[in-house]
Design a protein around this motif. Structure first.
Motif, PDB file in Angstrom:
ATOM      1  N   UNK A   1      -4.525  62.309 -27.313  1.00  0.00           N
ATOM      2  CA  UNK A   1      -5.725  61.928 -26.703  1.00  0.00           C
ATOM      3  C   UNK A   1      -5.198  61.334 -25.357  1.00  0.00           C
ATOM      4  N   UNK A   2      -3.969  61.477 -24.957  1.00  0.00           N
ATOM      5  CA  UNK A   2      -3.626  60.586 -23.609  1.00  0.00           C
ATOM      6  C   UNK A   2      -4.188  61.482 -22.453  1.00  0.00           C
ATOM      7  N   UNK A   3      -5.031  61.336 -21.944  1.00  0.00           N
ATOM      8  CA  UNK A   3      -5.697  62.268 -20.899  1.00  0.00           C
ATOM      9  C   UNK A   3      -4.739  62.702 -19.886  1.00  0.00           C
ATOM     10  N   UNK A   4      -4.070  61.763 -19.389  1.00  0.00           N
ATOM     11  CA  UNK A   4      -3.107  61.967 -18.164  1.00  0.00           C
ATOM     12  C   UNK A   4      -2.042  62.963 -18.393  1.00  0.00           C
ATOM     13  N   UNK A   5      -1.574  62.813 -19.830  1.00  0.00           N
ATOM     14  CA  UNK A   5      -0.440  63.544 -19.995  1.00  0.00           C
ATOM     15  C   UNK A   5      -0.635  65.037 -19.788  1.00  0.00           C
ATOM     16  N   UNK A   6      -1.835  65.348 -19.922  1.00  0.00           N
ATOM     17  CA  UNK A   6      -2.086  67.004 -20.018  1.00  0.00           C
ATOM     18  C   UNK A   6      -1.901  67.312 -18.597  1.00  0.00           C
TER      19      UNK A   6
ATOM     20  N   UNK B   1     -17.046  63.985 -18.231  1.00  0.00           N
ATOM     21  CA  UNK B   1     -15.731  64.632 -17.560  1.00  0.00           C
ATOM     22  C   UNK B   1     -15.213  64.179 -16.156  1.00  0.00           C
ATOM     23  N   UNK B   2     -16.478  64.331 -15.340  1.00  0.00           N
ATOM     24  CA  UNK B   2     -16.058  63.763 -14.070  1.00  0.00           C
ATOM     25  C   UNK B   2     -15.542  62.285 -13.998  1.00  0.00           C
ATOM     26  N   UNK B   3     -16.034  61.341 -14.828  1.00  0.00           N
ATOM     27  CA  UNK B   3     -15.265  60.082 -14.834  1.00  0.00           C
ATOM     28  C   UNK B   3     -13.949  60.066 -15.471  1.00  0.00           C
ATOM     29  N   UNK B   4     -13.634  61.005 -16.404  1.00  0.00           N
ATOM     30  CA  UNK B   4     -12.105  61.289 -16.855  1.00  0.00           C
ATOM     31  C   UNK B   4     -11.461  61.763 -15.678  1.00  0.00           C
ATOM     32  N   UNK B   5     -11.869  62.577 -14.886  1.00  0.00           N
ATOM     33  CA  UNK B   5     -11.009  63.273 -13.912  1.00  0.00           C
ATOM     34  C   UNK B   5     -10.550  62.065 -12.775  1.00  0.00           C
TER      35      UNK B   5
ATOM     36  N   UNK C   1     -12.351  64.317 -24.810  1.00  0.00           N
ATOM     37  CA  UNK C   1     -13.334  63.277 -24.738  1.00  0.00           C
ATOM     38  C   UNK C   1     -14.086  63.308 -26.227  1.00  0.00           C
ATOM     39  N   UNK C   2     -14.219  64.523 -26.573  1.00  0.00           N
ATOM     40  CA  UNK C   2     -15.158  64.604 -27.662  1.00  0.00           C
ATOM     41  C   UNK C   2     -14.547  63.963 -29.115  1.00  0.00           C
ATOM     42  N   UNK C   3     -13.266  64.206 -28.922  1.00  0.00           N
ATOM     43  CA  UNK C   3     -12.587  63.762 -30.131  1.00  0.00           C
ATOM     44  C   UNK C   3     -12.419  62.321 -30.140  1.00  0.00           C
ATOM     45  N   UNK C   4     -12.208  61.730 -28.884  1.00  0.00           N
ATOM     46  CA  UNK C   4     -11.920  60.302 -28.907  1.00  0.00           C
ATOM     47  C   UNK C   4     -13.619  59.593 -29.310  1.00  0.00           C
ATOM     48  N   UNK C   5     -14.527  60.311 -28.869  1.00  0.00           N
ATOM     49  CA  UNK C   5     -15.847  59.774 -29.040  1.00  0.00           C
ATOM     50  C   UNK C   5     -16.015  59.753 -30.558  1.00  0.00           C
ATOM     51  N   UNK C   6     -15.627  60.877 -31.230  1.00  0.00           N
ATOM     52  CA  UNK C   6     -15.762  60.876 -32.762  1.00  0.00           C
ATOM     53  C   UNK C   6     -15.089  59.611 -33.596  1.00  0.00           C
ATOM     54  N   UNK C   7     -13.752  59.686 -33.082  1.00  0.00           N
ATOM     55  CA  UNK C   7     -13.001  58.480 -33.446  1.00  0.00           C
ATOM     56  C   UNK C   7     -13.548  57.143 -33.299  1.00  0.00           C
ATOM     57  N   UNK C   8     -14.075  56.856 -32.215  1.00  0.00           N
ATOM     58  CA  UNK C   8     -14.768  55.420 -31.786  1.00  0.00           C
ATOM     59  C   UNK C   8     -16.100  55.499 -32.638  1.00  0.00           C
TER      60      UNK C   8
END
Length: 315
Positions: free
Chosen positions: A8-13, A98-102, A138-145
């Motif tokens: 889930x480390x977004x930047x790593x991708x 998604x915009x915020x994550x970018x 993000x969807x998976x992170x939201x699920x875990x949260x």
């Protein structure tokens, strides 16, 4: 949990090598309920992991390579189970998220929009493909949260109890206030004369700081050789050992070292002591939160695997 969080480390991708671009013969290596993992996915994920570890493809022991690939496949299976659970829970992600994550990724990596697009192109990704990847993460992170994080509550009494039971883990290190005199050993005659002058001065009760200012060629000589407050463990072992044998106000005998001779004065000493609860409250809360989170996630994952159809087709 660790593999999943890493995924889930977004930047790593952003800095992954060209992913499923490797020329491999594709086949199914695992089935997870109604989903599959292909050999090309596994090879791409393995290539990313090896690049991050700085391992050349042909330089790794075949047995270790197989072990690594097996671990990565387990991580992909875990991701797929979380994805399926997020699908079932109806987790949605907005374009704004998604915009915020970018934007966050650009800030963290100090990239302009143009530099981001260039980095994506170099990694074989279009902007659309990248946004789709982010959306899924993000969807998976939201699920875990939603399923785990939001349901954890750490009470003040939990923190206080942990603090009492683990008080040894919250000790501040001992502090030494040292003054030193250093005499280089390159000229033996000069060294001998200065040693006599300093020894005589100390016997006569002269102030150590005055002697340091007059004779030392070590650090902070003009300030009386004052090294300030230093934590136990940050000192060179020989210096800490010498300081530990002194009482506040005492001066060591001449200490011979390869570079010259030292005199050490212990000016003050503060023994290790428990850090106040207020100072470590946040740290304890984080520890407890992570512990509970890991336990609940591991339990959920184990239970989910029990009832899932998982078929591994690797040989």
């Amino acid at each position: 949990m660790r593999g999943f969080i890493a995924a889930l480390a977004l930047a790593a991708m952003l800095f992954s090598p060209a992913q499923a671009r490797a020329e491999v013969v594709d086949k199914v290596v695992a089935v997870i309920n109604d989903s599959i993992i292909t050999l090309s996915e596994l090879k791409a994920a393995t290539a990313v992991a090896m690049e991050r570890l700085g391992v050349e493809g042909g330089a790794i022991d075949p047995e270790k390579a197989r072990e690594m690939e097996g671990g990565i496949l387990e991580g992909l299976i875990e991701q797929r189970l979380v994805k399926q659970a997020a699908d079932k829970a109806g987790i949605e992600v907005s374009e704004r998220e998604i915009d915020n994550a970018v934007d966050d990724i650009k800030k963290q990596n100090r990239l302009t929009q143009e530099q981001l697009l260039l980095a994506l192109a170099e990694n074989g990704l279009t902007q659309k493909e990248y946004r789709e990847q982010l959306k899924e993460q993000i969807r998976q992170v939201k699920f875990v949260n939603r399923e785990f994080r939001s349901r954890i509550s750490i009470q003040p009494e939990d923190i206080e109890d942990y603090y009492r039971r683990n008080i040894d883990n919250f000790q501040s290190p001992a502090l030494f206030r040292l003054h030193i005199i250093f005499l280089p050993g390159n000229d033996k005659d000069v060294l001998a004369r200065r040693l006599n002058l300093i020894a005589g001065g100390l016997r006569a009760g002269e102030d150590f700081r005055d002697l340091a200012s007059q004779y030392s060629e070590g650090p902070a000589a003009s300030a009386g050789g004052d090294l300030g407050l230093l934590k136990s463990g940050e000192l060179e072992p020989w210096l800490e050992e010498a300081a530990s044998k002194l009482k506040p106000g005492e001066v060591s005998p001449a200490i011979e070292r390869p570079e010259g001779v030292y005199f050490v004065r212990l000016s003050d000493y503060l023994p290790r002591a428990p850090r106040p609860l207020a100072e470590v409250r946040g740290e304890i809360q984080d520890r407890l939160f992570k512990k509970i989170m890991d336990e609940r996630y591991s339990f959920w994952l184990n239970e989910t695997r029990k009832f899932a159809h998982i078929e591994i087709r690797m040989q």
